[in-house]
Design an enzyme around this catalytic site. Structure first.
Site, PDB file in Angstrom:
ATOM      1  N   LYS A 112       0.680  -1.169  -0.117  1.00  0.00           N
ATOM      2  CA  LYS A 112       0.008   0.108   0.048  1.00  0.00           C
ATOM      3  C   LYS A 112       0.995   1.208   0.069  1.00  0.00           C
ATOM      4  O   LYS A 112       0.490   2.309  -0.533  1.00  0.00           O
ATOM      5  CB  LYS A 112      -0.814   0.007   1.213  1.00  0.00           C
ATOM      6  CG  LYS A 112      -2.088  -0.991   1.388  1.00  0.00           C
ATOM      7  CD  LYS A 112      -3.340  -0.856   0.961  1.00  0.00           C
ATOM      8  CE  LYS A 112      -4.190  -1.833   0.908  1.00  0.00           C
ATOM      9  NZ  LYS A 112      -5.474  -1.834   0.293  1.00  0.00           N
ATOM     10  N   LYS A 194      -4.130  -9.165  -6.778  1.00  0.00           N
ATOM     11  CA  LYS A 194      -5.462  -9.423  -5.947  1.00  0.00           C
ATOM     12  C   LYS A 194      -6.515  -8.295  -6.694  1.00  0.00           C
ATOM     13  O   LYS A 194      -6.375  -7.203  -7.102  1.00  0.00           O
ATOM     14  CB  LYS A 194      -5.450  -9.312  -4.624  1.00  0.00           C
ATOM     15  CG  LYS A 194      -6.578  -9.091  -3.723  1.00  0.00           C
ATOM     16  CD  LYS A 194      -6.076  -8.854  -2.396  1.00  0.00           C
ATOM     17  CE  LYS A 194      -6.345  -7.303  -1.806  1.00  0.00           C
ATOM     18  NZ  LYS A 194      -7.156  -7.243  -0.858  1.00  0.00           N
ATOM     19  N   LYS A 197     -10.809  -3.160  -4.345  1.00  0.00           N
ATOM     20  CA  LYS A 197     -12.036  -2.476  -4.805  1.00  0.00           C
ATOM     21  C   LYS A 197     -11.605  -0.802  -4.994  1.00  0.00           C
ATOM     22  O   LYS A 197     -12.279  -0.163  -5.853  1.00  0.00           O
ATOM     23  CB  LYS A 197     -13.158  -2.306  -3.746  1.00  0.00           C
ATOM     24  CG  LYS A 197     -12.757  -2.043  -2.336  1.00  0.00           C
ATOM     25  CD  LYS A 197     -13.694  -1.773  -1.318  1.00  0.00           C
ATOM     26  CE  LYS A 197     -13.686  -2.795  -0.123  1.00  0.00           C
ATOM     27  NZ  LYS A 197     -12.441  -2.508   0.596  1.00  0.00           N
TER      28      LYS A 197
END
Ligand code: AQP
Length: 327
Positions: A112, A194, A197
């Site tokens: 991230k 992955k 969203k």
């Protein structure tokens, strides 16, 4: 006494087929055998900058998805994390029982922060500690999550064990429930990453709210390979991902899915996966729309959930404060 389940989901966008197959589809099945708490973890969501209006809408939307997917608010505790201050309080305490070396090893933080170079905040770094607090507050026994959360759960177990070693049996040490198939649904355009969203590429993701047409179109565009064989293989991430999705939505094994498409062409295969997903999501979408038409009902469910969750959380928090020696 039934055992306790806790799991959370971030209101960072419309939930995806990945979070459905990896986590949420199992929540409803588990809810008759356990006392379950399912939390919209809005405090985790702000580790990435959020527009206030969108965050509020996403939160209510997500609560409606949980109910639409079959979680009965009378049988499960559904609530917003920020409505139960005990999460933040225990998180601070557990920060003092977590080593920087442990946080440095978290792969999600590395991923991230690489994607968010302009906002690598301390919350992103200590996210796993808040997640440990979420879980340990409720004496949780089982945490149903996707594969990406396994490392955070291991850390949670280590923190609980360390705290218990010093102060006695304060926390239950939870186990992970990671499904054998579907624990890591990959993106349709980039099947080595992955499905997420908050991904920028909408074609990579199936959102639970996507129309049947859009779902089939996205599957038709899914990246595959050129050898025209429909089988599970590490060398065939795109096809393996589509087979996994098909097996999950049809409730069949991977071998059965492979057998069904043996000798078929990729065009027919992708169309069939798209249609199966669209068909699975349609009744949930209808129920979601019905629930969203009554926001006052959703707010009342969340308020009641937060009250019940607070009551449980405060018992653990009182125990923790007492053993630590707070006045
Ligand atoms: N692609 C996936 N495959 C399997 N399981 C998944 N989960 C999420 N994506 C997949 C599982 O869903 C639960 C809720 O996840 P979350 O929304 O709280 O956080 P996340 O894992 O960070 O999901 P996203 O979509 O990637 O969110 P953003 O983009 O905001 O970071 C978890 O149990 C998760 O394992």
């Amino acid at each position: 006494m039934k055992k306790i389940i806790f799991s959370g989901i971030k209101p960072t966008g419309i939930p995806t087929l990945g979070s459905l197959l990896g986590a949420m589809s199992h929540w409803e099945k588990l809810s008759s055998d356990y006392n379950c708490l399912y939390c919209v973890v809005d405090m985790h969501a702000i580790t990435i900058r959020q527009d206030p209006k969108v965050l509020r809408e996403n939160g209510r939307n997500l609560l409606a998805w949980l109910i639409a997917l079959g979680l009965d608010p009378e049988k499960n505790i559904l609530y917003f994390q920020s409505n139960v201050p005990a999460h933040a309080e225990l998180s601070w305490i557990l920060n003092c029982y977590t080593y920087v070396g442990e946080l440095n090893r978290m792969t999600q933080f590395k991923d991230k922060s690489a994607k968010n170079t302009e906002n690598i905040n301390a919350g992103l770094y200590t996210y796993p500690v808040l997640m440990a607090a979420d879980i340990l507050l409720f004496q949780t026994n089982l945490v149903p999550v996707g594969e990406d959360q396994r490392q955070h759960l291991e850390l949670c177990r280590d923190i609980a064990g360390r705290f218990n070693k010093v102060y006695g049996d304060v926390f239950a040490v939870p186990d992970a429930f990671v499904p054998p198939v579907g624990a890591r649904i990959m993106g349709l355009q980039n099947p080595t990453d992955k499905m997420s969203k908050s991904d920028d590429n909408a074609n990579d993701c199936i959102y639970l709210s996507d129309s049947p047409d859009s779902i089939v179109k996205k599957f038709k565009k899914a990246v595959t390979d050129s050898d025209n064989q429909i089988k599970m293989s590490e060398e065939k991430p795109g096809i393996s991902n589509l087979l996994t999705i098909y097996a999950c939505v049809k409730g069949i094994t991977l071998a059965e899915a492979e057998a069904e498409f043996s000798g078929a062409g990729y065009g027919h295969f992708k169309q069939s996966v798209g249609e199966a997903v669209a068909q699975t999501l349609a009744p949930y979408q209808q129920e979601h729309a019905r629930l969203m038409a009554d926001p006052a009902n959703l707010d009342a469910i969340a308020a009641k959930g937060a009250e019940k969750a607070s009551e449980m959380a405060l018992k653990t928090l009182a125990k923790v404060k007492n053993v630590i020696g707070f006045n």
